[in-house]
Design an enzyme around this catalytic site. Structure first.
Site, PDB file in Angstrom:
ATOM      1  N   ILE A 184       0.827  -1.206   0.000  1.00 55.68           N
ATOM      2  CA  ILE A 184       0.000   0.000   0.000  1.00 55.68           C
ATOM      3  C   ILE A 184       0.866   1.262   0.000  1.00 55.68           C
ATOM      4  O   ILE A 184       1.891   1.304   0.688  1.00 55.68           O
ATOM      5  CB  ILE A 184      -0.916  -0.013   1.253  1.00 55.68           C
ATOM      6  CG1 ILE A 184      -1.883  -1.210   1.190  1.00 55.68           C
ATOM      7  CG2 ILE A 184      -1.674   1.296   1.414  1.00 55.68           C
ATOM      8  CD1 ILE A 184      -2.611  -1.499   2.493  1.00 55.68           C
ATOM      9  N   CYS A 185       0.448   2.286  -0.755  1.00 55.45           N
ATOM     10  CA  CYS A 185       1.086   3.595  -0.681  1.00 55.45           C
ATOM     11  C   CYS A 185       2.525   3.521  -1.183  1.00 55.45           C
ATOM     12  O   CYS A 185       2.751   3.162  -2.326  1.00 55.45           O
ATOM     13  CB  CYS A 185       0.974   4.098   0.774  1.00 55.45           C
ATOM     14  SG  CYS A 185       1.568   5.762   1.110  1.00 55.45           S
ATOM     15  N   ILE A 186       3.508   3.815  -0.362  1.00 59.56           N
ATOM     16  CA  ILE A 186       4.915   3.812  -0.767  1.00 59.56           C
ATOM     17  C   ILE A 186       5.558   2.424  -0.588  1.00 59.56           C
ATOM     18  O   ILE A 186       6.689   2.186  -1.011  1.00 59.56           O
ATOM     19  CB  ILE A 186       5.687   4.895   0.044  1.00 59.56           C
ATOM     20  CG1 ILE A 186       7.093   5.165  -0.512  1.00 59.56           C
ATOM     21  CG2 ILE A 186       5.761   4.523   1.518  1.00 59.56           C
ATOM     22  CD1 ILE A 186       7.108   5.851  -1.853  1.00 59.56           C
TER      23      ILE A 186
END
Lengths: 219, 219
Positions: B135-137
């Site tokens: 998720i995300c970075i």
């Protein structure tokens, strides 16, 4: 777009706001197209508790507003900066911080006092006929501030906290974790969340209903 | 009941795990009847950042495991205590802690190294044919550990991080905030969340899909 005040008081169930309850409140407000207005006292927490071993940590201090900014992703203002005129409703998530930071109920019981800026906000929002949602242990705040209005509230089960908080007139009733209690006259909605929830799914079901019932009463 | 490892690294987007992404991961796992197994390194965070003004706070230290316990409500173990055999899948929420605590990508870019116990876990879970959600970075962690497998990943948009993280073989593609990228061969699912999300509702939509796609691949 409906604007809904959300009162936080740190970041963590032992020394501040319960994180799941706070995030789920923001989630359901956003999903419904409402704008959360997060607020927290710009003052030190009652303590810093280690959430791994549950123990208080001596000599450490944390600020409620600055820690609440972790939950609010920086979008938070000092409690007292906004009044009833700035919002269509008010929601109070739970956590031990509620009875330690926002009032001294944990220590004083029925004789507890609520932080003045929060007591004033609750009174103003209620007087304006705007709905209030109280999650987890937060109905205690309503009982302390609006007791003479005989609010109908829940802490999930009938426990010692409900007994002590009812001294000034509030009426506590049992409620299933996934459900809510609605006081139609006072426009107050409450749900037990982690007073009785065994996991985040149960807390979420009750908070989703609470947000829906609060928003419905803003119309 | 499916068991899903969730790797945390503190409590807050600037110095640890992004709180909304972590809570939403737990929510969707629980709703689907899966059991989250939260883990975090038992070590100091890279820094303590004030989330109200965004600044690092000199002289303060916090432990990733003990702070992650705020998000996990105490139900968290040290990273390294569980192996691929203990779980059916692995999910990595985001936050700056990912590129500061779990690896040194923020500082070193393409030359970054992932914490050995996490690199080993990612390799083991992948080798066992079990799905991984990033998720995300967090796709950066996959790129650093499994680059030679040419994983198909997203950071939402094509940015400098995607460029740097692709040096070892990973392929980054754009992706809408509410959507996911699935690498069928490597059994890796990724979603941009707060790399591009404007609010919690958008992050939630992508994370809900990621959890569903990860769990579907455990069958």
């Amino acid at each position: 777009m409906k604007r809904v005040g959300v009162v936080l008081c740190g970041c963590g169930r032992f020394d501040g706001s319960e994180i799941h309850e706070s995030v789920l409140t923001l989630l359901h407000l956003q999903r419904a197209g409402a704008r959360p207005l997060c607020m927290a006292p710009d003052a030190e927490q009652w303590a810093v508790c280690d959430h791994f071993d549950g123990k208080p940590r001596e000599g450490e201090t944390r600020n409620m507003l600055h820690e609440a900014a972790r939950i609010a992703r920086g979008d938070v203002v000092a409690l007292g900066a906004l009044g009833a005129g700035d919002m269509d409703a008010l929601i109070l998530p739970g956590g031990t911080g509620v009875t330690r930071n926002l009032c001294d109920f944990k220590e004083k019981g029925a004789g507890a006092r609520v932080r003045p800026e929060l007591a004033a906000l609750i009174r103003e929002v209620h007087a304006a006929g705007k709905p209030i949602g109280a999650i987890c242990i937060s109905p205690v705040l309503i009982a302390l501030v609006l007791g003479e209005k005989k609010p109908l509230l829940t802490l999930g089960k009938m426990n010692r906290s409900a007994e002590k908080a009812s001294v000034h007139g509030a009426r506590f009733v049992p409620c299933a974790t996934e459900s809510v209690v609605v006081d139609e006259e006072n426009r107050i909605v409450s749900t037990p969340a982690y007073v009785t929830a065994r996991h985040i799914g149960e807390a979420d079901a009750g908070i989703a209903r609470l947000v829906a019932e609060v928003l419905r009463r803003t119309e």
